[in-house]
Design an enzyme around this catalytic site. Structure first.
Site, PDB file in Angstrom:
ATOM      1  N   ARG A  55      54.065  56.889 -48.258  1.00 33.72           N
ATOM      2  CA  ARG A  55      53.887  57.484 -46.923  1.00 33.72           C
ATOM      3  C   ARG A  55      55.179  57.487 -46.102  1.00 33.72           C
ATOM      4  NH1 ARG A  55      48.667  54.703 -46.865  1.00 33.72           N
ATOM      5  NH2 ARG A  55      47.073  56.220 -47.455  1.00 33.72           N
ATOM      6  N   LYS A  86      63.698  69.941 -42.140  1.00 28.75           N
ATOM      7  CA  LYS A  86      62.838  70.652 -43.091  1.00 28.75           C
ATOM      8  C   LYS A  86      63.107  70.108 -44.491  1.00 28.75           C
ATOM      9  CE  LYS A  86      61.977  75.252 -41.108  1.00 28.75           C
ATOM     10  NZ  LYS A  86      62.223  76.692 -41.298  1.00 28.75           N
ATOM     11  N   GLU A 146      75.173  81.460 -43.827  1.00 33.67           N
ATOM     12  CA  GLU A 146      74.383  80.798 -42.785  1.00 33.67           C
ATOM     13  C   GLU A 146      75.198  80.656 -41.495  1.00 33.67           C
ATOM     14  OE1 GLU A 146      71.279  80.181 -42.682  1.00 33.67           O
ATOM     15  OE2 GLU A 146      70.548  80.030 -44.746  1.00 33.67           O
ATOM     16  N   LYS A 180      72.378  75.265 -34.442  1.00 38.17           N
ATOM     17  CA  LYS A 180      71.105  74.932 -35.081  1.00 38.17           C
ATOM     18  C   LYS A 180      70.429  73.753 -34.389  1.00 38.17           C
ATOM     19  CE  LYS A 180      68.563  74.181 -39.279  1.00 38.17           C
ATOM     20  NZ  LYS A 180      68.490  74.219 -40.740  1.00 38.17           N
ATOM     21  N   GLU A 234      58.781  74.347 -35.402  1.00 39.41           N
ATOM     22  CA  GLU A 234      58.754  75.794 -35.610  1.00 39.41           C
ATOM     23  C   GLU A 234      57.474  76.438 -35.089  1.00 39.41           C
ATOM     24  OE1 GLU A 234      61.081  77.996 -39.007  1.00 39.41           O
ATOM     25  OE2 GLU A 234      59.017  77.751 -39.655  1.00 39.41           O
ATOM     26  N   ARG A 236      62.080  78.291 -32.806  1.00 40.60           N
ATOM     27  CA  ARG A 236      62.861  77.913 -33.989  1.00 40.60           C
ATOM     28  C   ARG A 236      62.859  79.012 -35.049  1.00 40.60           C
ATOM     29  NH1 ARG A 236      63.052  72.126 -37.239  1.00 40.60           N
ATOM     30  NH2 ARG A 236      64.086  72.918 -39.104  1.00 40.60           N
ATOM     31  N   ASN A 288      65.255  82.025 -38.842  1.00 42.62           N
ATOM     32  CA  ASN A 288      64.821  82.686 -40.071  1.00 42.62           C
ATOM     33  C   ASN A 288      65.361  84.102 -40.210  1.00 42.62           C
ATOM     34  OD1 ASN A 288      63.144  80.600 -41.194  1.00 42.62           O
ATOM     35  ND2 ASN A 288      61.672  81.031 -39.574  1.00 42.62           N
ATOM     36  N   HIS A 339      65.905  85.765 -43.618  1.00 47.63           N
ATOM     37  CA  HIS A 339      65.229  84.943 -44.625  1.00 47.63           C
ATOM     38  C   HIS A 339      63.924  85.534 -45.155  1.00 47.63           C
ATOM     39  CE1 HIS A 339      68.243  82.084 -43.450  1.00 47.63           C
ATOM     40  NE2 HIS A 339      67.785  81.186 -44.304  1.00 47.63           N
ATOM     41  N   HIS A 356      64.696  85.483 -48.839  1.00 46.98           N
ATOM     42  CA  HIS A 356      63.932  84.599 -49.722  1.00 46.98           C
ATOM     43  C   HIS A 356      63.200  85.391 -50.802  1.00 46.98           C
ATOM     44  CE1 HIS A 356      63.529  80.679 -47.139  1.00 46.98           C
ATOM     45  NE2 HIS A 356      64.656  80.739 -47.819  1.00 46.98           N
ATOM     46  N   HIS A 405      71.661  80.865 -52.598  1.00 50.36           N
ATOM     47  CA  HIS A 405      70.851  81.098 -51.395  1.00 50.36           C
ATOM     48  C   HIS A 405      71.569  82.002 -50.393  1.00 50.36           C
ATOM     49  CE1 HIS A 405      68.059  80.340 -48.121  1.00 50.36           C
ATOM     50  NE2 HIS A 405      69.072  79.951 -47.364  1.00 50.36           N
TER      51      HIS A 405
END
Length: 345
Positions: free
Chosen positions: A106, A128, A170, A207, A217, A221, A225, A228, A232, A248
């Site tokens: 956990r 993230k 980025e 950022k 998000e 936020r 993206n 993306h 993606h 990427h």
């Protein structure tokens, strides 16, 4: 937000201080075969007694199967919740290491020591974590902040030019969504940056401000993206095509061109602004040939994008250079049109 983000030549010394002062029960360093050879020797003198976990590099190994191996090794090392995982690597190591730490018993502590430009300006900041699943990028993950991030720009000396270009995408994205003046100044310089530390600091600052305003998000936020949704989809599709895989940032560069085009189609962005973006990105990134069959399949990957609401594909678009708007609905046909635009550049 993350407790501390240290950028500069003293980053490894600060890592040492944190590891000594926090009295973690055990220290484990996660590496791949590349960071073991090129980066670990630079970091090792700053590490107290520790263990290593080594995995294979590359997006292909960013899977639950690799996580199982990491958790197995963590169990064998008898880690408890007062242990710390030091993620030494690029975006794959940071995303997956953070994900494994967040779920093991956990949650145990982890710190990010990003070694690629991409991970230094983007992946290591913001909390993230996640892995790919069924060919879908970051399909399973959680939000979990590291204890700290230590960005040592000297690691960039170990990278091939292709990795630098990937990370640069980025940085460009951050300018396009939040700093028009920086975009205007830097587009004439291109990849020949003299001071990467300054660019890294600026990008991390953008950022961090966005993430602080919206950690989970829920809204704002999502501006991060930009590029993306399409990016993606392109990355996920080509990952399954041996010999055509993209890094990427290379995929995000395609995504930014496509989504800037969609911004014009939606009457948000001027054609003149698109031409500036197009000229800059095309000067840095090589064209990736796409067939009509490619375009049809890539567009369907966008149906699984995490930002979607039901059957609606939500995109982040530009209303001008330096300002983005999120939750803009786009259709499958519009994504295909944007990919055809890219193919004809």
């Amino acid at each position: 937000m993350t407790e501390t983000i240290t950028i500069g030549p003293d980053a490894l010394e600060q890592l040492k201080e944190l590891l000594l002062n926090r009295a973690f029960s055990k220290i484990v360093v996660l590496v791949d075969e590349n960071t073991l050879v090129h980066c670990y020797p630079l970091v090792k003198p700053y590490l107290p007694e520790h263990h290593l976990i080594q995995i294979k590099s590359g997006e292909n190994y960013k899977t639950l199967q690799t996580c199982e191996y990491i958790w197995k090794r963590m169990t064998e090392l008898n880690l408890d919740r007062w242990s710390v995982l030091v993620n030494l690597g690029g975006g794959v190591i940071g995303d997956m290491g953070g994900f494994c730490a967040a779920l093991f018993k956990r949650g145990l502590y982890f710190v990010q020591v990003p070694t690629t430009l991409l991970s230094q300006v983007d992946a290591s900041v913001g909390g993230k974590t996640g892995v790919d699943f069924e060919g879908l990028k970051n399909h399973i993950g959680v939000y979990k902040e590291p204890v700290a991030v230590f960005i040592y720009p000297e690691f960039l000396q170990t990278l091939p030019q292709r990795e630098i270009k990937s990370g640069y995408a980025e940085i460009i994205k951050h300018w396009l969504i939040a700093d028009a003046d920086m975009f205007e100044a830097q587009r004439h310089i291109g990849l020949f940056a003299e001071n990467w530390e300054e660019l890294i600091r600026h990008s991390v600052s953008i950022k961090s401000k966005v993430v602080e305003a919206d950690p989970l998000e829920g809204g704002y936020r999502k501006v991060l993206n930009f590029g993306h949704t399409v990016g993606h989809a392109v990355e996920s599709y080509l990952l399954e095509k041996p010999g055509r895989e993209l890094l990427h940032g290379e995929a995000i560069a395609i995504g930014m061109l496509c989504e800037a085009y969609l911004s014009v189609k939606k009457s948000l962005l001027t054609k003149e602004a698109l031409e500036k973006i197009e000229t800059f990105l095309v000067s840095v990134y090589e064209k990736v040939p796409l067939t009509e069959d490619d375009i049809q399949t890539i567009s369907r990957f966008a149906l699984q994008d995490k930002k979607n609401t039901g059957a609606t594909i939500n995109c982040t678009l530009l209303q001008r250079i330096g300002s983005a708007v999120y939750d803009q609905p786009v259709t499958l046909q519009e994504i295909q049109e944007s990919l055809r635009y890219y193919s004809l550049l």
